[in-house]
Motif scaffolding. Structure first.
Motif, short mmCIF file in Angstrom:
data_model
loop_
_atom_site.label_atom_id
_atom_site.label_comp_id
_atom_site.label_asym_id
_atom_site.label_seq_id
_atom_site.Cartn_x
_atom_site.Cartn_y
_atom_site.Cartn_z
N UNK A 84 0.83 -1.20 0.00
CA UNK A 84 0.00 0.00 0.00
C UNK A 84 0.87 1.26 0.00
N UNK A 85 2.11 1.15 0.51
CA UNK A 85 3.01 2.31 0.51
C UNK A 85 3.41 2.64 -0.92
N UNK A 118 11.67 -0.54 -1.50
CA UNK A 118 12.51 0.67 -1.53
C UNK A 118 13.00 0.98 -2.94
N UNK A 119 13.39 -0.07 -3.67
CA UNK A 119 13.86 0.14 -5.04
C UNK A 119 12.73 0.61 -5.95
N UNK A 120 11.52 0.08 -5.73
CA UNK A 120 10.38 0.51 -6.55
C UNK A 120 10.06 1.98 -6.33
N UNK A 121 10.08 2.41 -5.06
CA UNK A 121 9.80 3.82 -4.76
C UNK A 121 10.90 4.71 -5.31
N UNK A 122 12.16 4.26 -5.21
CA UNK A 122 13.26 5.02 -5.80
C UNK A 122 13.06 5.19 -7.30
N UNK A 123 12.60 4.14 -7.97
CA UNK A 123 12.37 4.21 -9.42
C UNK A 123 11.25 5.18 -9.75
N UNK A 124 10.17 5.18 -8.94
CA UNK A 124 9.07 6.12 -9.15
C UNK A 124 9.55 7.55 -9.04
N UNK A 125 10.37 7.81 -8.04
CA UNK A 125 10.88 9.17 -7.83
C UNK A 125 11.80 9.58 -8.98
N UNK A 163 25.69 16.15 -5.23
CA UNK A 163 24.47 15.41 -5.51
C UNK A 163 23.23 16.28 -5.39
N UNK A 164 22.08 15.63 -5.26
CA UNK A 164 20.81 16.36 -5.16
C UNK A 164 20.18 16.26 -3.77
N UNK A 165 20.76 15.46 -2.91
CA UNK A 165 20.28 15.42 -1.53
C UNK A 165 19.04 14.60 -1.28
N UNK A 166 18.67 13.72 -2.24
CA UNK A 166 17.55 12.81 -1.98
C UNK A 166 17.99 11.74 -0.98
N UNK A 167 17.03 11.24 -0.20
CA UNK A 167 17.35 10.23 0.81
C UNK A 167 17.43 8.85 0.16
N UNK A 168 18.46 8.11 0.53
CA UNK A 168 18.51 6.70 0.19
C UNK A 168 17.59 5.98 1.17
N UNK A 169 16.52 5.40 0.67
CA UNK A 169 15.46 4.89 1.54
C UNK A 169 15.94 3.78 2.47
N UNK A 170 16.79 2.90 1.99
CA UNK A 170 17.26 1.81 2.84
C UNK A 170 18.11 2.33 4.00
N UNK A 171 18.98 3.28 3.71
CA UNK A 171 19.81 3.86 4.76
C UNK A 171 18.98 4.69 5.72
N UNK A 172 18.03 5.44 5.17
CA UNK A 172 17.16 6.27 6.01
C UNK A 172 16.29 5.40 6.90
N UNK A 173 15.82 4.28 6.36
CA UNK A 173 15.03 3.32 7.13
C UNK A 173 15.84 2.79 8.31
N UNK A 174 17.07 2.42 8.06
CA UNK A 174 17.93 1.89 9.12
C UNK A 174 18.24 2.96 10.16
N UNK A 175 18.40 4.20 9.72
CA UNK A 175 18.68 5.29 10.66
C UNK A 175 17.50 5.53 11.60
N UNK A 176 16.28 5.50 11.06
CA UNK A 176 15.09 5.71 11.89
C UNK A 176 14.89 4.58 12.89
N UNK A 177 15.17 3.35 12.46
CA UNK A 177 15.07 2.21 13.37
C UNK A 177 16.15 2.30 14.45
#
Length: 250
Positions: free
Chosen positions: A52-53, A100-107, A137-151
Motif C-alpha cells: 500500500x506504501x 525501496x527500489x520501486x519507490x526510488x524508481x518512481x521518484x 548530488x541532489x540530496x535525496x534520501x537513500x530509503x534503505x539507509x534512512x530506514x535503518x537510521x530511523x530504526x
C-alpha cells in the motif's frame, strides 16, 4: 476502553479469548487491520502487506504528472511529500528492499520526466542523486539507509528511556535477563522486533556505556567510558547512516 481492542493468535482457545475479553471490560476482538495507517500484524508476506506504501506513492506522483513543474518544484514535492509519506512506516518496520527500489524508481522517473509516453534518459545514477548537495548530488534520501537510521533512533530511545511502556514490554518479551545490545534474535520474533534488530549494529558502533555502580557492565564485552571522559563526550555527536543525535550516555 471503548477505543481499545485485543488481538489473539490462533493458539489461544476460544473460551480463553472470551474470558480475557470479559476481564477487560468487554474489549472487542480484532482481526488483521491497520492502526495509524500501518498493519497491526506482519506475516511472512510482508512485501504484499507494505504494497500500500508503493501504491500511495505512485498515486501521488501520477497526480503531479499533468502539471507543469520546474525541477525545483519537483524537488520540493518529492522531498516534502513523497518521502515524508514513508517516514512513519520506516520508523517502525524495516521495509522490503524491493519496495525501496520501486519507490526510488518512481521518484527517479518523475524527476527526469516523460516525453511522448516514454521515460526520458536518466543522466545520472540514483546513487549520485542521493549524495549530499555539498558533495555534488541532489540530496535525496537513500530509503534503505534512512530506514535503518530511523530504526536505530528507536533503539536509542529504548536505551535512554527504559521506563517507557514500550521499553518495558519489549524488555519483558525479548531480553528479560540480558541487555538490548547483547540479546539474541529469536526466530519467531515479531517483525517489528526483527526490524529494530536489523539496525542494532549501527547503534553499537556509536554508543558508549557510562560506568556507575558497574553491576550491569561486562568489562570485556561492553563499550564503556570512565566518568572523567563524560565531559569530553558531552558535545560529541553520535552518528549512524546519516542520522545525527546529540551525544548521550546510557
Amino acid at each position: 476502553m471503548e477505543k481499545s481492542s485485543v488481538f489473539f493468535s490462533r493458539n489461544v482457545e476460544r473460551q480463553a479469548q472470551i474470558e480475557i475479553c470479559r476481564s477487560l471490560q468487554g474489549v472487542k476482538v480484532v482481526k488483521q487491520g491497520k492502526y495509524l495507517g500501518l498493519p497491526m500484524i506482519i506475516t511472512k508476506t510482508n512485501e504484499q502487506i507494505f504494497g500500500f506504501i508503493r501504491d500511495k506513492c505512485q498515486k501521488t506522483i501520477l497526480n503531479w504528472r499533468n502539471t507543469q513543474l520546474s525541477q525545483a518544484e519537483k524537488e520540493v514535492l518529492l522531498k516534502a511529500v513523497t518521502m515524508a509519506m514513508l517516514t512513519y512506516a520506516m520508523s517502525c518496520f524495516k521495509l522490503p528492499v524491493r519496495l525501496c527500489k520501486d519507490v526510488n524508481s518512481l521518484i527517479a522517473r518523475f524527476w527526469w520526466g516523460e516525453g511522448k509516453g516514454k521515460t526520458k534518459m536518466h543522466w545520472v545514477s540514483w546513487k549520485k542523486m542521493t549524495t549530499a548537495k555539498k558533495a555534488g548530488g541532489l540530496g535525496f534520501k537513500d530509503l534503505q539507509s534512512f530506514n535503518k537510521a530511523l530504526l536505530g533512533k528507536q533503539i536509542w530511545r529504548l536505551l535512554t528511556c527504559p521506563n517507557l511502556l514500550l521499553s518495558k514490554v519489549l524488555r519483558a518479551r525479548y531480553y528479560p535477563k540480558t541487555t538490548l545490545l547483547s540479546c539474541e534474535l529469536n526466530g519467531n520474533a515479531l517483525w517489528i522486533w526483527k526490524s529494530l534488530m536489523s539496525a542494532r549494529e549501527e547503534v553499537q558502533r556509536g554508543a558508549r556505556k557510562q560506568i556507575e555502580n558497574g553491576k550491569s557492565t561486562r568489562i570485556w564485552e561492553d563499550a564503556w567510558m570512565l566518568e572523567e571522559s563524560k565531559d569530553d563526550m558531552e558535545d560529541a555527536p553520535l552518528q549512524w547512516d546519516g542520522l545525527q543525535e546529540n551525544g548521550r550516555e546510557y
